[in-house]
Design an enzyme around this catalytic site. Structure first.
Site, PDB file in Angstrom:
ATOM      1  N   GLN A   1     -12.152  16.943  -7.538  1.00  0.00           N
ATOM      2  CA  GLN A   1     -12.954  17.537  -6.446  1.00  0.00           C
ATOM      3  C   GLN A   1     -14.281  16.885  -6.243  1.00  0.00           C
ATOM      4  O   GLN A   1     -14.946  16.485  -7.162  1.00  0.00           O
ATOM      5  CB  GLN A   1     -12.984  19.147  -6.315  1.00  0.00           C
ATOM      6  CG  GLN A   1     -13.648  19.715  -7.686  1.00  0.00           C
ATOM      7  CD  GLN A   1     -13.249  20.941  -8.029  1.00  0.00           C
ATOM      8  OE1 GLN A   1     -12.378  21.913  -7.220  1.00  0.00           O
ATOM      9  NE2 GLN A   1     -14.048  21.797  -8.735  1.00  0.00           N
TER      10      GLN A   1
ATOM     11  N   ASP B   1      21.553 -19.157  24.542  1.00  0.00           N
ATOM     12  CA  ASP B   1      21.280 -19.051  23.324  1.00  0.00           C
ATOM     13  C   ASP B   1      20.158 -19.944  23.148  1.00  0.00           C
ATOM     14  O   ASP B   1      20.497 -21.091  23.316  1.00  0.00           O
ATOM     15  CB  ASP B   1      22.354 -19.194  22.397  1.00  0.00           C
ATOM     16  CG  ASP B   1      23.497 -18.272  22.239  1.00  0.00           C
ATOM     17  OD1 ASP B   1      23.201 -17.111  23.215  1.00  0.00           O
ATOM     18  OD2 ASP B   1      24.248 -18.025  21.323  1.00  0.00           O
TER      19      ASP B   1
ATOM     20  N   ASP C   1     -15.690  10.577  -7.463  1.00  0.00           N
ATOM     21  CA  ASP C   1     -15.438  11.659  -8.071  1.00  0.00           C
ATOM     22  C   ASP C   1     -16.035  11.197  -9.743  1.00  0.00           C
ATOM     23  O   ASP C   1     -15.338  10.991 -10.450  1.00  0.00           O
ATOM     24  CB  ASP C   1     -14.185  11.946  -8.359  1.00  0.00           C
ATOM     25  CG  ASP C   1     -14.102  13.372  -8.962  1.00  0.00           C
ATOM     26  OD1 ASP C   1     -14.800  13.900  -9.299  1.00  0.00           O
ATOM     27  OD2 ASP C   1     -12.866  13.427  -9.427  1.00  0.00           O
TER      28      ASP C   1
ATOM     29  N   ASP D   1     -13.391  15.567 -11.776  1.00  0.00           N
ATOM     30  CA  ASP D   1     -12.810  16.790 -11.913  1.00  0.00           C
ATOM     31  C   ASP D   1     -11.824  17.194 -10.832  1.00  0.00           C
ATOM     32  O   ASP D   1     -11.212  18.299 -10.687  1.00  0.00           O
ATOM     33  CB  ASP D   1     -14.022  18.010 -11.867  1.00  0.00           C
ATOM     34  CG  ASP D   1     -14.864  17.831 -10.456  1.00  0.00           C
ATOM     35  OD1 ASP D   1     -14.606  16.878  -9.946  1.00  0.00           O
ATOM     36  OD2 ASP D   1     -15.807  18.580 -10.240  1.00  0.00           O
TER      37      ASP D   1
ATOM     38  N   ASP E   1     -14.508  22.376   3.513  1.00  0.00           N
ATOM     39  CA  ASP E   1     -14.493  23.064   2.426  1.00  0.00           C
ATOM     40  C   ASP E   1     -14.056  24.537   3.133  1.00  0.00           C
ATOM     41  O   ASP E   1     -14.742  25.535   3.230  1.00  0.00           O
ATOM     42  CB  ASP E   1     -15.962  23.314   2.004  1.00  0.00           C
ATOM     43  CG  ASP E   1     -15.912  24.155   0.701  1.00  0.00           C
ATOM     44  OD1 ASP E   1     -15.019  24.606   0.038  1.00  0.00           O
ATOM     45  OD2 ASP E   1     -17.001  24.844   0.342  1.00  0.00           O
TER      46      ASP E   1
ATOM     47  N   HIS F   1      24.387 -19.795  31.065  1.00  0.00           N
ATOM     48  CA  HIS F   1      25.054 -18.741  32.023  1.00  0.00           C
ATOM     49  C   HIS F   1      23.990 -18.254  33.189  1.00  0.00           C
ATOM     50  O   HIS F   1      22.866 -18.674  33.087  1.00  0.00           O
ATOM     51  CB  HIS F   1      25.304 -17.458  31.160  1.00  0.00           C
ATOM     52  CG  HIS F   1      26.289 -17.825  30.282  1.00  0.00           C
ATOM     53  ND1 HIS F   1      27.610 -17.059  30.332  1.00  0.00           N
ATOM     54  CD2 HIS F   1      26.511 -18.621  29.158  1.00  0.00           C
ATOM     55  CE1 HIS F   1      28.435 -17.488  29.427  1.00  0.00           C
ATOM     56  NE2 HIS F   1      27.878 -18.427  28.739  1.00  0.00           N
TER      57      HIS F   1
ATOM     58  N   ASN G   1     -17.414  12.934 -11.934  1.00  0.00           N
ATOM     59  CA  ASN G   1     -17.634  13.748 -13.176  1.00  0.00           C
ATOM     60  C   ASN G   1     -15.732  13.599 -13.379  1.00  0.00           C
ATOM     61  O   ASN G   1     -15.405  14.535 -14.097  1.00  0.00           O
ATOM     62  CB  ASN G   1     -18.256  15.114 -13.011  1.00  0.00           C
ATOM     63  CG  ASN G   1     -17.649  15.728 -11.804  1.00  0.00           C
ATOM     64  OD1 ASN G   1     -16.742  15.488 -11.027  1.00  0.00           O
ATOM     65  ND2 ASN G   1     -18.414  16.937 -11.650  1.00  0.00           N
TER      66      ASN G   1
ATOM     67  N   ASN H   1     -12.316  27.101   1.847  1.00  0.00           N
ATOM     68  CA  ASN H   1     -12.610  28.486   1.261  1.00  0.00           C
ATOM     69  C   ASN H   1     -13.776  28.719   0.654  1.00  0.00           C
ATOM     70  O   ASN H   1     -14.313  29.673  -0.134  1.00  0.00           O
ATOM     71  CB  ASN H   1     -11.646  28.351  -0.291  1.00  0.00           C
ATOM     72  CG  ASN H   1     -12.005  27.382  -1.048  1.00  0.00           C
ATOM     73  OD1 ASN H   1     -12.828  26.685  -0.901  1.00  0.00           O
ATOM     74  ND2 ASN H   1     -11.106  27.061  -2.069  1.00  0.00           N
TER      75      ASN H   1
ATOM     76  N   GLU I   1      -7.939  19.426   0.942  1.00  0.00           N
ATOM     77  CA  GLU I   1      -9.011  19.590   1.848  1.00  0.00           C
ATOM     78  C   GLU I   1      -9.429  18.251   2.401  1.00  0.00           C
ATOM     79  O   GLU I   1      -9.778  18.141   3.673  1.00  0.00           O
ATOM     80  CB  GLU I   1     -10.115  20.477   1.351  1.00  0.00           C
ATOM     81  CG  GLU I   1      -9.856  22.008   1.096  1.00  0.00           C
ATOM     82  CD  GLU I   1     -10.791  22.701   0.488  1.00  0.00           C
ATOM     83  OE1 GLU I   1     -10.998  23.922   0.653  1.00  0.00           O
ATOM     84  OE2 GLU I   1     -11.761  21.998  -0.217  1.00  0.00           O
TER      85      GLU I   1
ATOM     86  N   SER J   1      18.680 -29.733  24.485  1.00  0.00           N
ATOM     87  CA  SER J   1      18.401 -29.602  25.945  1.00  0.00           C
ATOM     88  C   SER J   1      17.531 -28.381  26.153  1.00  0.00           C
ATOM     89  O   SER J   1      17.362 -27.467  25.423  1.00  0.00           O
ATOM     90  CB  SER J   1      19.947 -29.718  26.685  1.00  0.00           C
ATOM     91  OG  SER J   1      20.917 -28.949  25.785  1.00  0.00           O
TER      92      SER J   1
END
Length: 635
Positions: free
Chosen positions: A193, A443, A187, A191, A223, A499, A189, A225, A234, A587
Site C-alpha cells: 500500500q 481481386d 512501495d 507493504d 483513500d 467486375h 517498504n 476508508n 483504491e 494489370s
C-alpha cells in the site's frame, strides 16, 4: 474569506470524486465476482466487437507428418512473431507465448503458419490455420489447450495439427494488475500500500504537472476508508476513473516514453507490457511484418542486433525493395507479395533511373511490346500448361483452388488457367440491393484517394499524370476533373476477371493505344515514368443514377496479351457483374468518379494515406454515394 471558499471548493471536488470512486468500486466488485480464480470472465455479456484487452497466445507444439526442424509464426494485424526453431522431430515443442492487444474494431483474426527449415535457400510453409481471438472472449474454453488442423496453403488438405492456448485477460483484471505493478515502483517498504509520501513520488513519475499540484486532493479521494494509505484496489479505481475523465499519466513510469493521452487503452497496455515479467515460457520474437519475413531466420537476428528496421510499409518500400507489403482487408494483417528477385533488379534498373528510361525512349518500348505479344502467344500454347504446377507452387499460399470453378486438369493452356472462373458465390457482393453502394472491381491491391491531388502526393509519382491524360483524347474529362480515384492493381497470382463496381448503363468503350510498362509499384512510384497515361488501355464510361458517370479504365501491362470485355455499349449492368478479363501478366483497373460523388470507405483511405495497398476481393464495399445521402437529407 477567499481561503474558506477555496477550501470549500476543494472539499466539494474531493467529495464528488470520492462519490464517483465509490460507485466505480461497486461496479468493479460486481465484475470481479463474475471471474474465476484465474482472472477469466465466467459469464461474458460483452460482445466481441466491444471488447478491449489483452490476449496471451501460447504456441505449445505441433504434430506433423514427417520429421524436420520446425518454426511457427503468428501474424496478427500489422505484426508477426516467430518461435525458435525446433530440433529435428515430427512433434516440435515450442512453448512460446506472446501478448496480443485486442482493440474495439481492431484485428481479431490470427494466422499461425508452420515452416520447415531444412532448406538453405528459403524456409517453406507447410501448413497454416486461422483463428478468431474473439472466440476466446465470448466462449469459455473447454480446456487450457486446443488443437487446430493445419491446412496445406494450396490444396486445403490437412497436413498436421497445432496445439495452442489463449487466455483472455478482462479489462478489470488488467487494471488491477497494472495498478499492482505501478504501486510496486514506489512501495518502498513493500507493504502493498502507499503512504502519502509514496503516492506523491508516483504522481511525479507520471509527468503530469496538473496532477502533481493536486496530489493531496487525489490521495484523499483515493483513500476511501480514510486509513491514511492507498491500497491496490483504491489505486486501480483512481487510475481507471481518472484515465476516463482527466488522465493523470503523461509518461510511462518504466521507460519514460510520452504516452498519447487520447489513446487511453494503448497507454495502459504499453505500461502493462513494460512491467510484464512473463510466465517463464519462451517469448516469441517480434519486429516482423509478415510470416514470410519472419521465417527467413538469420537475417532478422542480424537486423535486430544492429537495430535496423529491415522491413517497413509505405511508398519507399514499394519502390526500392525486393518485396511489396500490403494489408489484407479481411484479416487486417500484413502480407508479403512475392516477386522474383531478378525481375525486381531489372525493374529498378529501368524504372528508377534516368538511364533506364532513356533506353526506353531508344527502342526498348518496342522490345517490350514484341516480348509481351510473343509471351502472350506462348502462354496460349498447349505446352504452356506444364507451367501451371510450378506457378501454383511459387504462389502456394496465395491461390485457393477450392474457389476455382473447374479442376486443374480442365485447363489445357496456361492462359486458360490464368483467366480462370470462380465458383458461384465465391465472391459475395456487398449490399446487393443498394445501388448507392459501390463495390471493389477486382481481386487486387487497392489504393483509393478522394482527389487526384492525394493520389499524386501519396502514390503516383509520374510527373505527367492527369485525368485528361488517363482518359485519352476521345473522352471528355470535364466531369471527372478533381474527382475521386481508385486504383485496382492485379498481381499475377490474382483472379484476373474484373467486375462492374456500380450499377448503370455502359455508354461507350474507347481504346487508347500505348506502351506496356509494368504496373508494379516500382514503376508507379517512379518520377521518371508515367505508367497510367502511357500504357495501352481501354476506357469504359458507365452512366449511373447514384454516382453520375464513372470512368472504368482497364490498363494493360508487361506480358499482358490482351484486354477483353464481355459487355457491349448500351448494355445495363449490375454491380458485381463480370465486365471482362486480362490475359497473362500483371494489370490494373482505375475507376474515376465525379467530384463529390462517392464517400470512399475510411479504412481504404487511411491505408492509402500511408502509401499502403489494401488487399481486397471482388464485391467488397468500396464506398457510398454522397449524392444519394444528400438527396435523402433534403426530403
Amino acid at each position: 474569506m477567499g481561503n474558506g471558499n477555496s477550501r470549500e471548493a476543494k472539499e466539494s471536488r474531493r467529495s464528488r470524486l470520492r462519490h464517483k470512486l465509490q460507485k466505480f468500486r461497486i461496479h468493479r466488485r460486481h465484475l470481479r465476482s463474475s471471474r474465476n480464480s484465474a482472472g477469466m470472465v465466467i459469464q461474458r455479456t460483452v460482445s466481441a466487437e466491444d471488447f478491449s484487452g489483452i490476449a496471451l497466445l501460447t504456441l505449445i507444439g505441433a504434430e506433423m507428418k514427417f520429421k524436420d526442424k520446425w518454426l511457427a509464426c503468428v501474424s496478427f494485424g500489422e505484426q508477426t512473431f516467430r518461435t525458435e526453431i525446433s530440433d529435428t522431430t515430427q512433434k516440435p515443442i515450442w512453448n512460446s507465448e506472446k501478448k496480443l492487444l485486442l482493440e474495439k474494431n481492431g484485428p481479431s483474426l490470427a494466422r499461425v503458419s508452420v515452416f520447415e527449415t531444412n532448406r538453405v535457400a528459403r524456409n517453406k510453409i507447410i501448413g497454416y490455420c486461422e483463428l478468431d481471438i474473439f472466440d476466446f472472449v465470448v466462449q469459455e474454453p473447454e480446456s487450457t489447450c486446443k488443437s487446430f488442423n493445419l491446412l496445406d496453403p494450396t490444396s486445403s488438405n490437412v497436413v498436421g495439427s497445432i496445439f495452442l492456448s489463449c487466455a483472455i485477460e478482462d479489462p478489470v483484471e488488467t487494471e488491477r494488475r497494472f495498478a499492482k505493478r505501478i504501486l510496486s515502483i514506489v512501495d518502498y517498504n513493500e507493504d502493498g500500500q502507499l503512504s502519502f509520501s509514496e503516492f506523491s513520488d508516483l504522481i511525479k513519475a507520471f509527468g503530469n504537472l496538473v496532477a502533481a499540484n493536486k496530489k493531496e486532493e487525489l490521495f484523499k479521494a483515493a483513500d476511501l476508508n480514510g486509513d491514511g494509505v492507498v491500497t491496490i484496489d483504491e489505486l486501480a479505481a483512481l487510475l481507471a476513473l481518472q484515465q476516463e475523465q482527466e488522465p493523470i499519466i503523461n509518461n510511462c513510469p518504466v521507460c519514460g516514453e510520452a504516452l498519447q493521452v487520447s489513446d487511453k487503452l494503448n497507454a495502459m497496455i504499453h505500461m502493462t507490457l513494460c512491467f510484464d515479467e512473463g510466465t517463464g515460457n519462451q517469448v516469441m520474437t517480434g519486429g516482423f511484418l509478415t510470416d514470410r519475413q519472419a521465417s527467413y531466420g538469420w537475417m532478422f537476428k542480424l537486423s535486430e542486433w544492429t537495430h535496423l528496421s529491415t522491413y517497413d510499409v509505405g511508398l519507399n518500400t514499394g519502390s526500392s525493395a525486393s518485396y511489396i507489403v500490403v494489408i489484407d482487408r479481411k484479416s487486417k494483417r500484413l502480407v508479403e507479395e512475392l516477386i522474383d528477385s531478378k525481375i525486381v533488379l531489372s525493374m529498378r534498373a529501368i524504372y528508377q533511373s534516368k538511364i533506364g528510361l532513356r533506353l526506353m525512349d531508344q527502342g526498348a518500348k518496342e522490345i517490350l511490346q514484341r516480348l509481351s505479344e510473343k509471351q502472350g502467344k506462348k502462354m496460349s500454347s498447349v505446352e504452356s500448361a506444364q507451367k501451371i504446377p510450378r506457378f501454383l507452387e511459387f504462389f502456394k499460399d496465395q491461390i485457393n483452388m477450392a474457389e476455382v470453378k473447374y479442376p486443374l486438369q480442365h485447363f489445357k493452356t496456361f492462359n486458360e488457367f490464368f483467366i480462370r472462373e470462380l465458383k458461384p458465390g465465391a465472391r459475395p457482393i456487398a449490399c446487393m440491393n443498394r445501388n448507392d453502394v459501390a463495390v471493389c472491381a477486382a481481386d487486387c491491391r487497392l489504393m483509393a484517394f478522394q482527389s487526384v491531388e492525394d493520389s499524386t502526393r501519396f502514390w503516383i509519382k509520374g510527373k505527367k499524370f492527369s485525368i485528361r491524360g488517363l482518359l485519352g483524347k476521345n473522352v471528355n474529362p470535364n466531369a471527372f476533373l478533381d474527382g475521386s480515384l481508385v486504383i485496382f492493381r492485379l498481381a499475377p497470382q490474382d483472379y484476373h476477371r474484373f467486375h462492374v463496381p456500380v450499377s448503370g448503363v455502359i455508354e461507350q468503350f474507347v481504346d487508347v493505344s500505348g506502351s506496356l510498362y509494368t504496373v508494379n509499384p516500382i514503376a508507379v512510384n517512379s518520377k521518371y515514368c508515367n505508367v497510367f497515361t502511357e500504357n495501352k488501355r481501354t476506357v469504359a464510361i458507365i452512366s449511373t443514377a447514384e454516382f453520375g458517370k464513372v470512368a472504368f479504365v482497364a490498363i494493360g501491362a508487361t506480358m499482358v496479351g490482351s484486354i477483353n470485355f464481355v459487355r457491349k455499349e448500351g448494355e445495363h449492368v449490375k454491380k458485381g457483374d463480370e465486365l471482362g478479363y486480362f490475359s497473362f501478366g500483371g494489370s490494373t483497373v482505375i475507376c474515376v468518379f465525379e467530384k463529390d460523388a462517392i464517400g470512399i470507405d475510411n479504412d481504404l483511405l487511411v491505408n492509402s494515406g500511408r502509401s499502403l495497398e489494401t488487399l481486397v476481393s471482388v464485391g467488397m464495399q468500396l464506398g457510398v454515394s454522397t449524392r444519394t445521402f444528400a438527396r435523402s437529407t433534403l426530403i
